[in-house]
Write a protein that holds these residues in place. Structure first.
Motif, PDB file in Angstrom:
ATOM      1  N   VAL A  26       0.841  -1.213  -0.082  1.00  0.00           N
ATOM      2  CA  VAL A  26      -0.049   0.018   0.118  1.00  0.00           C
ATOM      3  C   VAL A  26       0.931   1.378  -0.221  1.00  0.00           C
ATOM      4  O   VAL A  26       0.599   2.020  -0.855  1.00  0.00           O
ATOM      5  N   LEU A  27       1.883   1.162   1.049  1.00  0.00           N
ATOM      6  CA  LEU A  27       2.701   2.340   0.921  1.00  0.00           C
ATOM      7  C   LEU A  27       4.050   2.507   0.090  1.00  0.00           C
ATOM      8  O   LEU A  27       4.888   3.403  -0.005  1.00  0.00           O
ATOM      9  N   GLY A  28       4.039   1.125  -0.489  1.00  0.00           N
ATOM     10  CA  GLY A  28       5.215   1.197  -1.344  1.00  0.00           C
ATOM     11  C   GLY A  28       6.779   1.076  -0.791  1.00  0.00           C
ATOM     12  O   GLY A  28       7.863   1.129  -1.567  1.00  0.00           O
ATOM     13  N   LEU A  29       6.671   0.566   0.363  1.00  0.00           N
ATOM     14  CA  LEU A  29       8.283   0.344   1.107  1.00  0.00           C
ATOM     15  C   LEU A  29       8.757  -0.889   0.625  1.00  0.00           C
ATOM     16  O   LEU A  29       7.955  -1.932   0.261  1.00  0.00           O
ATOM     17  N   LYS A  30       9.950  -1.044   0.797  1.00  0.00           N
ATOM     18  CA  LYS A  30      10.868  -2.340   0.294  1.00  0.00           C
ATOM     19  C   LYS A  30      11.296  -2.965   1.349  1.00  0.00           C
ATOM     20  O   LYS A  30      11.985  -2.505   1.873  1.00  0.00           O
ATOM     21  N   VAL A  31      10.766  -4.277   1.421  1.00  0.00           N
ATOM     22  CA  VAL A  31      11.239  -5.279   2.537  1.00  0.00           C
ATOM     23  C   VAL A  31      12.986  -5.406   1.893  1.00  0.00           C
ATOM     24  O   VAL A  31      13.113  -5.922   0.950  1.00  0.00           O
ATOM     25  N   VAL A  32      13.788  -5.231   2.948  1.00  0.00           N
ATOM     26  CA  VAL A  32      15.198  -5.500   2.912  1.00  0.00           C
ATOM     27  C   VAL A  32      15.791  -6.417   3.683  1.00  0.00           C
ATOM     28  O   VAL A  32      16.645  -7.097   3.308  1.00  0.00           O
ATOM     29  N   ASP A  33      15.096  -6.878   4.665  1.00  0.00           N
ATOM     30  CA  ASP A  33      15.816  -7.914   5.649  1.00  0.00           C
ATOM     31  C   ASP A  33      14.491  -8.484   6.678  1.00  0.00           C
ATOM     32  O   ASP A  33      13.501  -7.803   6.800  1.00  0.00           O
ATOM     33  N   SER A  34      14.943  -9.564   7.233  1.00  0.00           N
ATOM     34  CA  SER A  34      13.861  -9.879   8.384  1.00  0.00           C
ATOM     35  C   SER A  34      14.752 -10.860   9.190  1.00  0.00           C
ATOM     36  O   SER A  34      15.904 -11.269   8.931  1.00  0.00           O
ATOM     37  N   ILE A  35      14.117 -10.919  10.436  1.00  0.00           N
ATOM     38  CA  ILE A  35      14.568 -11.880  11.324  1.00  0.00           C
ATOM     39  C   ILE A  35      13.666 -13.105  11.727  1.00  0.00           C
ATOM     40  O   ILE A  35      12.574 -12.766  11.887  1.00  0.00           O
ATOM     41  N   PRO A  36      14.026 -14.213  11.371  1.00  0.00           N
ATOM     42  CA  PRO A  36      13.020 -15.567  11.603  1.00  0.00           C
ATOM     43  C   PRO A  36      12.585 -15.487  13.015  1.00  0.00           C
ATOM     44  O   PRO A  36      13.159 -15.101  13.727  1.00  0.00           O
ATOM     45  N   GLY A  37      11.254 -15.939  12.987  1.00  0.00           N
ATOM     46  CA  GLY A  37      10.509 -16.238  14.435  1.00  0.00           C
ATOM     47  C   GLY A  37      10.642 -17.642  14.536  1.00  0.00           C
ATOM     48  O   GLY A  37      11.119 -18.668  13.703  1.00  0.00           O
ATOM     49  N   ASP A  38       9.622 -18.055  15.259  1.00  0.00           N
ATOM     50  CA  ASP A  38       9.278 -19.630  15.403  1.00  0.00           C
ATOM     51  C   ASP A  38       8.281 -19.959  14.195  1.00  0.00           C
ATOM     52  O   ASP A  38       7.248 -19.221  14.108  1.00  0.00           O
ATOM     53  N   GLY A  39       8.640 -20.884  13.414  1.00  0.00           N
ATOM     54  CA  GLY A  39       8.072 -21.271  12.541  1.00  0.00           C
ATOM     55  C   GLY A  39       8.173 -20.405  11.261  1.00  0.00           C
ATOM     56  O   GLY A  39       9.282 -19.580  11.216  1.00  0.00           O
ATOM     57  N   PRO A  40       7.324 -20.414  10.125  1.00  0.00           N
ATOM     58  CA  PRO A  40       7.191 -19.375   8.872  1.00  0.00           C
ATOM     59  C   PRO A  40       7.030 -17.924   9.252  1.00  0.00           C
ATOM     60  O   PRO A  40       7.604 -17.334   8.314  1.00  0.00           O
ATOM     61  N   VAL A  41       6.552 -17.323  10.203  1.00  0.00           N
ATOM     62  CA  VAL A  41       6.205 -16.067  10.370  1.00  0.00           C
ATOM     63  C   VAL A  41       7.590 -15.336  10.949  1.00  0.00           C
ATOM     64  O   VAL A  41       8.063 -15.858  12.092  1.00  0.00           O
ATOM     65  N   PRO A  42       8.093 -14.351  10.409  1.00  0.00           N
ATOM     66  CA  PRO A  42       9.305 -13.803  11.213  1.00  0.00           C
ATOM     67  C   PRO A  42       8.971 -12.927  12.319  1.00  0.00           C
ATOM     68  O   PRO A  42       7.691 -12.800  12.440  1.00  0.00           O
ATOM     69  N   PHE A  43       9.964 -12.875  13.037  1.00  0.00           N
ATOM     70  CA  PHE A  43       9.750 -12.252  14.264  1.00  0.00           C
ATOM     71  C   PHE A  43       9.870 -10.783  14.073  1.00  0.00           C
ATOM     72  O   PHE A  43       8.985 -10.033  14.596  1.00  0.00           O
ATOM     73  N   MET A  44      10.788 -10.253  12.717  1.00  0.00           N
ATOM     74  CA  MET A  44      10.903  -9.038  12.767  1.00  0.00           C
ATOM     75  C   MET A  44      11.019  -8.793  11.184  1.00  0.00           C
ATOM     76  O   MET A  44      11.536  -9.466  10.699  1.00  0.00           O
ATOM     77  N   VAL A  45      10.572  -7.516  10.766  1.00  0.00           N
ATOM     78  CA  VAL A  45      10.798  -7.331   9.270  1.00  0.00           C
ATOM     79  C   VAL A  45      11.441  -5.736   9.147  1.00  0.00           C
ATOM     80  O   VAL A  45      10.972  -4.834   9.658  1.00  0.00           O
ATOM     81  N   PHE A  46      12.515  -5.600   8.186  1.00  0.00           N
ATOM     82  CA  PHE A  46      12.981  -4.252   8.168  1.00  0.00           C
ATOM     83  C   PHE A  46      12.550  -3.926   6.556  1.00  0.00           C
ATOM     84  O   PHE A  46      12.685  -4.613   5.753  1.00  0.00           O
ATOM     85  N   LEU A  47      12.251  -2.592   6.741  1.00  0.00           N
ATOM     86  CA  LEU A  47      11.896  -1.917   5.295  1.00  0.00           C
ATOM     87  C   LEU A  47      12.478  -0.601   5.169  1.00  0.00           C
ATOM     88  O   LEU A  47      12.789   0.157   6.153  1.00  0.00           O
ATOM     89  N   ARG A  48      12.745  -0.175   3.955  1.00  0.00           N
ATOM     90  CA  ARG A  48      13.328   0.897   3.627  1.00  0.00           C
ATOM     91  C   ARG A  48      12.159   1.748   2.761  1.00  0.00           C
ATOM     92  O   ARG A  48      11.278   1.118   1.959  1.00  0.00           O
TER      93      ARG A  48
END
Length: 165
Positions: A26-48
């Protein structure tokens, strides 16, 4: 000591996948990195916010609800912290001393992409003061590890009175 700019904000979110989709699609930010969580859902997502951004990330999203082993300091959805950028390692050391003198210092970390001093404002809102490390030292796709910050070692490595940018 001079704060140069707001470097990034981190939001605690109730559904990281829904929030990632919103900020990306919606806002057009780009996902640049993430930290894995428990299972397939990330714990943290970083956007630029833009390709031209000099930041590792402009917005961090962190799961509000996570097992204690993953995030013992879980916070309800909302602002988790705002990060202000300083120009030199000497300024980072100075702000640490100022926070300590005010009884507002919490902790320090070497997070790879930046070196951080954390504290709180008078209302208890967490603030991060950071010095961005030189861009060629950043890694993507590797786990982001928060290590204890050794300011003396950082000064030996990068110097004190010069900016990385």
């Amino acid at each position: 000591m001079t704060i140069r700019q707001v470097n990034h904000i981190v939001l605690s979110v109730s559904d990281i996948e829904v929030s990632t989709r919103f900020y990306r699609d919606v806002l057009g930010l780009k996902v640049v990195d993430s930290i894995p969580g428990d299972g397939p859902v990330p714990f943290m997502v970083f956007l630029r916010t833009a390709q031209e951004s000099d930041n590792h990330h402009d917005l961090g999203l962190i799961r509000a609800e996570a097992p204690d082993a993953v995030r013992p300091d879980a916070a309800p959805p909302g602002l988790l912290h705002v990060a202000f950028e300083v120009g030199t390692l000497d300024e980072l050391a100075e702000v640490k001393e100022r926070l300590e003198a005010e009884g507002r210092f919490k902790e320090t970390f070497d997070q790879g992409m930046h070196l951080s001093v954390y504290g709180t404002d008078p209302d208890g809102i967490e603030i991060e003061l950071l010095w961005p490390t030189p861009r060629d030292s950043w890694t993507y796709g590797e786990p982001i590890v928060r290590k204890p910050l050794d300011l003396d070692e950082a000064r030996r490595r990068w110097g004190g009175a010069v900016s990385a940018r």
